[in-house]
Design a protein around this motif. Structure first.
Motif, PDB file in Angstrom:
ATOM      1  N   GLY A 162       0.788  -1.229   0.000  1.00  0.00           N
ATOM      2  CA  GLY A 162       0.000   0.000   0.000  1.00  0.00           C
ATOM      3  C   GLY A 162       0.816   1.273   0.000  1.00  0.00           C
ATOM      4  O   GLY A 162       0.269   2.374   0.067  1.00  0.00           O
ATOM      5  N   LYS A 163       2.139   1.160  -0.120  1.00  0.00           N
ATOM      6  CA  LYS A 163       2.978   2.360  -0.024  1.00  0.00           C
ATOM      7  C   LYS A 163       2.755   3.320  -1.191  1.00  0.00           C
ATOM      8  O   LYS A 163       2.672   4.547  -0.998  1.00  0.00           O
ATOM      9  CB  LYS A 163       4.456   1.987   0.123  1.00  0.00           C
ATOM     10  CG  LYS A 163       5.019   1.034  -0.905  1.00  0.00           C
ATOM     11  CD  LYS A 163       6.422   0.579  -0.501  1.00  0.00           C
ATOM     12  CE  LYS A 163       7.074  -0.235  -1.614  1.00  0.00           C
ATOM     13  NZ  LYS A 163       6.406  -1.520  -1.838  1.00  0.00           N
ATOM     14  N   THR A 164       2.621   2.809  -2.416  1.00  0.00           N
ATOM     15  CA  THR A 164       2.369   3.683  -3.560  1.00  0.00           C
ATOM     16  C   THR A 164       0.965   4.274  -3.492  1.00  0.00           C
ATOM     17  O   THR A 164       0.749   5.438  -3.861  1.00  0.00           O
ATOM     18  CB  THR A 164       2.563   2.910  -4.881  1.00  0.00           C
ATOM     19  OG1 THR A 164       3.934   2.524  -4.997  1.00  0.00           O
ATOM     20  CG2 THR A 164       2.201   3.774  -6.085  1.00  0.00           C
ATOM     21  N   VAL A 165      -0.009   3.511  -3.004  1.00  0.00           N
ATOM     22  CA  VAL A 165      -1.375   4.024  -2.847  1.00  0.00           C
ATOM     23  C   VAL A 165      -1.384   5.203  -1.881  1.00  0.00           C
ATOM     24  O   VAL A 165      -2.028   6.232  -2.131  1.00  0.00           O
ATOM     25  CB  VAL A 165      -2.320   2.908  -2.357  1.00  0.00           C
ATOM     26  CG1 VAL A 165      -3.673   3.479  -1.972  1.00  0.00           C
ATOM     27  CG2 VAL A 165      -2.489   1.847  -3.435  1.00  0.00           C
ATOM     28  N   ALA A 166      -0.654   5.083  -0.770  1.00  0.00           N
ATOM     29  CA  ALA A 166      -0.590   6.176   0.206  1.00  0.00           C
ATOM     30  C   ALA A 166       0.020   7.421  -0.413  1.00  0.00           C
ATOM     31  O   ALA A 166      -0.452   8.547  -0.178  1.00  0.00           O
ATOM     32  CB  ALA A 166       0.217   5.741   1.427  1.00  0.00           C
ATOM     33  N   ALA A 167       1.068   7.238  -1.218  1.00  0.00           N
ATOM     34  CA  ALA A 167       1.720   8.384  -1.849  1.00  0.00           C
ATOM     35  C   ALA A 167       0.828   9.032  -2.899  1.00  0.00           C
ATOM     36  O   ALA A 167       0.708  10.264  -2.960  1.00  0.00           O
ATOM     37  CB  ALA A 167       3.030   7.938  -2.487  1.00  0.00           C
ATOM     38  N   ARG A 168       0.195   8.223  -3.729  1.00  0.00           N
ATOM     39  CA  ARG A 168      -0.674   8.774  -4.778  1.00  0.00           C
ATOM     40  C   ARG A 168      -1.904   9.463  -4.182  1.00  0.00           C
ATOM     41  O   ARG A 168      -2.403  10.441  -4.740  1.00  0.00           O
ATOM     42  CB  ARG A 168      -1.096   7.665  -5.741  1.00  0.00           C
ATOM     43  CG  ARG A 168       0.009   7.274  -6.732  1.00  0.00           C
ATOM     44  CD  ARG A 168      -0.440   6.144  -7.632  1.00  0.00           C
ATOM     45  NE  ARG A 168       0.546   5.878  -8.668  1.00  0.00           N
ATOM     46  CZ  ARG A 168       0.484   6.338  -9.905  1.00  0.00           C
ATOM     47  NH1 ARG A 168      -0.527   7.109 -10.261  1.00  0.00           N
ATOM     48  NH2 ARG A 168       1.410   6.056 -10.786  1.00  0.00           N
ATOM     49  N   ALA A 169      -2.377   8.945  -3.069  1.00  0.00           N
ATOM     50  CA  ALA A 169      -3.508   9.597  -2.398  1.00  0.00           C
ATOM     51  C   ALA A 169      -3.132  11.006  -1.963  1.00  0.00           C
ATOM     52  O   ALA A 169      -3.980  11.907  -1.938  1.00  0.00           O
ATOM     53  CB  ALA A 169      -3.946   8.774  -1.194  1.00  0.00           C
ATOM     54  N   SER A 170      -1.852  11.215  -1.649  1.00  0.00           N
ATOM     55  CA  SER A 170      -1.386  12.537  -1.214  1.00  0.00           C
ATOM     56  C   SER A 170      -1.429  13.567  -2.329  1.00  0.00           C
ATOM     57  O   SER A 170      -1.299  14.763  -2.079  1.00  0.00           O
ATOM     58  CB  SER A 170       0.042  12.427  -0.656  1.00  0.00           C
ATOM     59  OG  SER A 170       0.092  11.518   0.415  1.00  0.00           O
ATOM     60  N   MET A 171      -1.576  13.098  -3.578  1.00  0.00           N
ATOM     61  CA  MET A 171      -1.704  14.009  -4.713  1.00  0.00           C
ATOM     62  C   MET A 171      -3.054  13.853  -5.407  1.00  0.00           C
ATOM     63  O   MET A 171      -3.269  14.417  -6.469  1.00  0.00           O
ATOM     64  CB  MET A 171      -0.572  13.762  -5.721  1.00  0.00           C
ATOM     65  CG  MET A 171       0.809  14.112  -5.222  1.00  0.00           C
ATOM     66  SD  MET A 171       2.083  13.857  -6.484  1.00  0.00           S
ATOM     67  CE  MET A 171       1.770  15.214  -7.597  1.00  0.00           C
ATOM     68  N   ARG A 172      -3.935  13.060  -4.797  1.00  0.00           N
ATOM     69  CA  ARG A 172      -5.235  12.743  -5.402  1.00  0.00           C
ATOM     70  C   ARG A 172      -5.057  12.189  -6.819  1.00  0.00           C
ATOM     71  O   ARG A 172      -5.688  12.620  -7.770  1.00  0.00           O
ATOM     72  CB  ARG A 172      -6.122  13.991  -5.442  1.00  0.00           C
ATOM     73  CG  ARG A 172      -6.621  14.462  -4.100  1.00  0.00           C
ATOM     74  CD  ARG A 172      -8.145  14.381  -3.962  1.00  0.00           C
ATOM     75  NE  ARG A 172      -8.858  15.142  -4.957  1.00  0.00           N
ATOM     76  CZ  ARG A 172      -9.351  16.381  -4.784  1.00  0.00           C
ATOM     77  NH1 ARG A 172      -9.152  17.002  -3.631  1.00  0.00           N
ATOM     78  NH2 ARG A 172     -10.018  16.974  -5.732  1.00  0.00           N
ATOM     79  N   LEU A 173      -4.157  11.203  -6.926  1.00  0.00           N
ATOM     80  CA  LEU A 173      -3.875  10.574  -8.218  1.00  0.00           C
ATOM     81  C   LEU A 173      -4.324   9.116  -8.248  1.00  0.00           C
ATOM     82  O   LEU A 173      -3.825   8.333  -9.049  1.00  0.00           O
ATOM     83  CB  LEU A 173      -2.375  10.662  -8.538  1.00  0.00           C
ATOM     84  CG  LEU A 173      -1.848  12.015  -8.989  1.00  0.00           C
ATOM     85  CD1 LEU A 173      -0.338  11.952  -9.208  1.00  0.00           C
ATOM     86  CD2 LEU A 173      -2.540  12.478 -10.275  1.00  0.00           C
ATOM     87  N   LEU A 174      -5.236   8.738  -7.374  1.00  0.00           N
ATOM     88  CA  LEU A 174      -5.724   7.361  -7.355  1.00  0.00           C
ATOM     89  C   LEU A 174      -6.716   7.142  -8.498  1.00  0.00           C
ATOM     90  O   LEU A 174      -7.443   8.060  -8.885  1.00  0.00           O
ATOM     91  CB  LEU A 174      -6.423   7.070  -6.029  1.00  0.00           C
ATOM     92  CG  LEU A 174      -5.535   7.077  -4.778  1.00  0.00           C
ATOM     93  CD1 LEU A 174      -6.383   6.900  -3.538  1.00  0.00           C
ATOM     94  CD2 LEU A 174      -4.479   5.986  -4.861  1.00  0.00           C
ATOM     95  N   PRO A 175      -6.751   5.922  -9.063  1.00  0.00           N
ATOM     96  CA  PRO A 175      -7.769   5.625 -10.083  1.00  0.00           C
ATOM     97  C   PRO A 175      -9.171   5.705  -9.500  1.00  0.00           C
ATOM     98  O   PRO A 175      -9.362   5.633  -8.279  1.00  0.00           O
ATOM     99  CB  PRO A 175      -7.416   4.197 -10.523  1.00  0.00           C
ATOM    100  CG  PRO A 175      -6.591   3.636  -9.426  1.00  0.00           C
ATOM    101  CD  PRO A 175      -5.868   4.776  -8.797  1.00  0.00           C
ATOM    102  N   LYS A 176     -10.168   5.838 -10.370  1.00  0.00           N
ATOM    103  CA  LYS A 176     -11.551   6.026  -9.917  1.00  0.00           C
ATOM    104  C   LYS A 176     -12.077   4.852  -9.102  1.00  0.00           C
ATOM    105  O   LYS A 176     -12.979   5.018  -8.275  1.00  0.00           O
ATOM    106  CB  LYS A 176     -12.458   6.273 -11.128  1.00  0.00           C
ATOM    107  CG  LYS A 176     -12.202   7.610 -11.816  1.00  0.00           C
ATOM    108  CD  LYS A 176     -13.145   7.814 -12.987  1.00  0.00           C
ATOM    109  CE  LYS A 176     -12.893   9.160 -13.659  1.00  0.00           C
ATOM    110  NZ  LYS A 176     -13.791   9.388 -14.814  1.00  0.00           N
ATOM    111  N   SER A 177     -11.518   3.670  -9.335  1.00  0.00           N
ATOM    112  CA  SER A 177     -11.997   2.486  -8.616  1.00  0.00           C
ATOM    113  C   SER A 177     -11.456   2.394  -7.188  1.00  0.00           C
ATOM    114  O   SER A 177     -11.823   1.508  -6.435  1.00  0.00           O
ATOM    115  CB  SER A 177     -11.612   1.222  -9.383  1.00  0.00           C
ATOM    116  OG  SER A 177     -10.202   1.146  -9.522  1.00  0.00           O
ATOM    117  N   ILE A 178     -10.539   3.309  -6.823  1.00  0.00           N
ATOM    118  CA  ILE A 178      -9.951   3.312  -5.481  1.00  0.00           C
ATOM    119  C   ILE A 178     -10.172   4.685  -4.873  1.00  0.00           C
ATOM    120  O   ILE A 178      -9.798   5.700  -5.468  1.00  0.00           O
ATOM    121  CB  ILE A 178      -8.439   2.995  -5.537  1.00  0.00           C
ATOM    122  CG1 ILE A 178      -8.196   1.634  -6.210  1.00  0.00           C
ATOM    123  CG2 ILE A 178      -7.824   3.011  -4.151  1.00  0.00           C
ATOM    124  CD1 ILE A 178      -6.735   1.315  -6.419  1.00  0.00           C
TER     125      ILE A 178
END
Length: 536
Positions: free
Chosen positions: A49-65
């Motif tokens: 989940g480390k990349t998910v946490a980082a991408r969430a910090s830029m609101r760059l998660l895919p729509k399904s997440i």
């Protein structure tokens, strides 16, 4: 209320939960801080989940997440609740991200100059001339030798290390307050890895930028980070100063990650003296450059008169930086590249002058494990068909016997029950096991393993290396193990050969080369290999 002596973190993640559209939790109440000017590492296996946490910090998660609860405070403002117009101003200008694969991140249809200028003009409204001047200066900072020529070139014209430097330059042009570096050195050789990390640290110190470093390389964490956060399956299991967490870990998962660091196999027995199974004699391989209708292409001598033998059952590791000629040598010894000079002898028989029957036997006795298993596995075939494909050639087995051989092979590499799946449904480590199974199923005499663990996280790398060593001992094949990772080769090799610019500059036993390196290039490779500073 915040006290006067308590500094406010630049980034503060509080009780973050991220969930997929079907209700699967990816992050479970994760909390951590990144102080201004600091380097904080997020570590864990693939899927932690480390990349998910980082991408969430830029609101760059895919729509399904989607984040379903918690806060991500950047300069005390919650990123998760900002309007889109505000987050667009923050992305790039205040928070920059260096992605894991620069070739995918850089637009192949745009010049480097156009891509560097794009962000500058969007956020700072500079003229083209001013933006190009700043881009040129930044390319000089990241040690691109000819910045002016770089501006008019395209991404495919650069090596992986150069592309990562260009990616770093494009992000740091806007002087962000926070840099998120997602596996910035994965699959780079150790010298290039060190250069990229040193450049990144120098730039962030110059501009006062904080770094959130996402990596599975604990050696890099020990060398560059101040704080470390350990994630396991979306849960934060341990966090604190690097010195405390890596040298005095409290949690079993952290100890498992540390234990997965490559360690030398001191129990490997020396091989008895024997004639080489396969031998390169004064091999030269020349590549033609990219010429055009107005000029003749320059030729590059990739391998320069190399002689190297591999005995039956021996694992010879060939190490060196990108462009050293190690992969070219391996492919030349398999007959996959034409020789411009020299010869390859298999069982003391020349392959250059071999007739068709001898050449066919030689090819059937040799196999290759590719660097990127996902690219080398047919996405339309099931795993059982991929592994069994080599049995179509030169075997007298019945269909039932082939099916049984495939089943046994999948069992041996730990993939029993996965034969009906397709490559996309497997993890990176599982795909590498498929590639190894395909190479070994015919019981070949000689295997070339080309960077088989370069892109895997440490725990999966350890599993694959242990599997490879076990298969090699069980099946007895000779092996040319190509790698830039001296730690990995020390686990499986009998002998190490060091290549630089197409030449062998040093060779010897694992102990001789690693404990008493003679050549300056070998010494540089060892110095550039990040470690925890803990005795093995």
């Amino acid at each position: 209320m915040m006290t006067a002596d308590k500094t406010v973190p630049l980034l503060s993640v509080r009780n973050l939960q991220v969930t997929t559209s079907n209700g699967l939790k990816i992050l479970h109440d994760v909390s951590f801080d990144v102080e201004a000017g600091s380097i904080v590492a997020l570590v864990g296996e693939s899927g932690s989940g480390k990349t998910v946490a980082a991408r969430a910090s830029m609101r760059l998660l895919p729509k399904s997440i989607k984040p379903t609860s918690g806060e991500i405070l950047f300069q005390e403002r919650d990123i998760l609740r900002m309007p889109d117009s505000e987050i667009r101003k923050i992305r790039g200008a205040a928070i920059g991200m260096v992605f894991q694969e620069p070739m995918v991140s850089l637009n192949p249809a745009m010049t480097i100059g156009a891509q560097l200028v794009e962000g500058l003009r969007l956020h700072e409204k500079l003229s083209v001339e001013a933006a190009l001047a700043r881009a040129t200066e930044m390319l000089e900072r990241v040690k691109i030798s000819d910045p002016a020529a770089c501006l008019s070139a395209y991404p495919h014209q650069f090596s992986g290390g150069m592309r990562q430097r260009i990616m770093l330059a494009s992000v740091m042009l806007l002087r962000p307050k926070l840099l998120i570096a997602d596996e910035p050195t994965t699959a780079l050789d150790t010298l290039t890895q060190r250069e990229v990390m040193e450049i990144m640290v120098e730039l962030t110190r110059t501009f006062g930028t904080a770094v959130l470093l996402i990596t599975h390389n604990l050696g890099l964490v020990a060398q560059y980070a101040r704080q470390v956060i350990v994630l396991e399956r979306g849960k934060l299991v341990e966090a604190g100063p690097v010195e405390d967490v890596l040298r005095r870990p409290k949690e079993q998962y952290t100890r498992t990650l540390i234990d997965a660091l490559p360690k030398r196999d001191h129990d490997r027995k020396p091989l008895a003296a024997a004639a080489p199974l396969i031998e390169a004699r004064n091999v030269e391989v020349t590549f033609s450059g990219a010429g055009n209708m107005f000029s003749t292409a320059e030729k590059k001598l990739a391998v320069r008169g190399v002689s190297l033998g591999v005995r039956p059952g021996e694992v010879v590791a060939v190490v060196g930086g990108s462009g050293s000629g190690k992969t070219t040598l391996g492919r030349a010894m398999l007959g996959l590249l034409p020789l411009s000079a020299g010869d390859v002898f298999f069982r003391d028989r020349s392959m250059v002058s071999a007739d068709k029957a001898a050449a066919r036997d030689y090819r059937l006795q040799c196999q290759l494990v590719f660097q990127d298993p996902y690219s080398s596995l047919d996405p339309r075939q099931k795993i059982s068909d991929i592994v069994g494909e080599p049995l179509r050639h030169g075997t007298a087995l019945s269909r039932a016997e082939k099916t049984e051989r495939v089943k046994d092979m999948l069992d041996e590499v730990g993939l029993i029950g996965l034969g009906e799946r397709y490559p996309h449904a497997l993890s990176g480590g599982q795909r590498q096991r498929v590639a190894i199974a395909r190479a070994v199923i015919r019981n070949p005499a000689f295997v070339v393993a080309d960077e088989p663990v370069s892109a895997l996280d440490m725990t999966i790398q350890k599993q694959v290396l242990d599997l490879f060593r076990r298969l090699q001992e069980n099946h007895g094949f000779a092996c040319l193990f190509i790698s830039h990772d001296l730690g990995a080769v020390s686990r499986v090799a009998d002998r190490i050969v060091v290549m630089e610019q197409g030449l062998i500059v040093e060779q010897g036993s694992v102990a001789e080369v690693l404990d008493h390196p003679q050549h300056a290039y070998t010494q540089a490779l060892l110095k550039a290999t990040p470690t925890l500073g803990i005795a093995a």
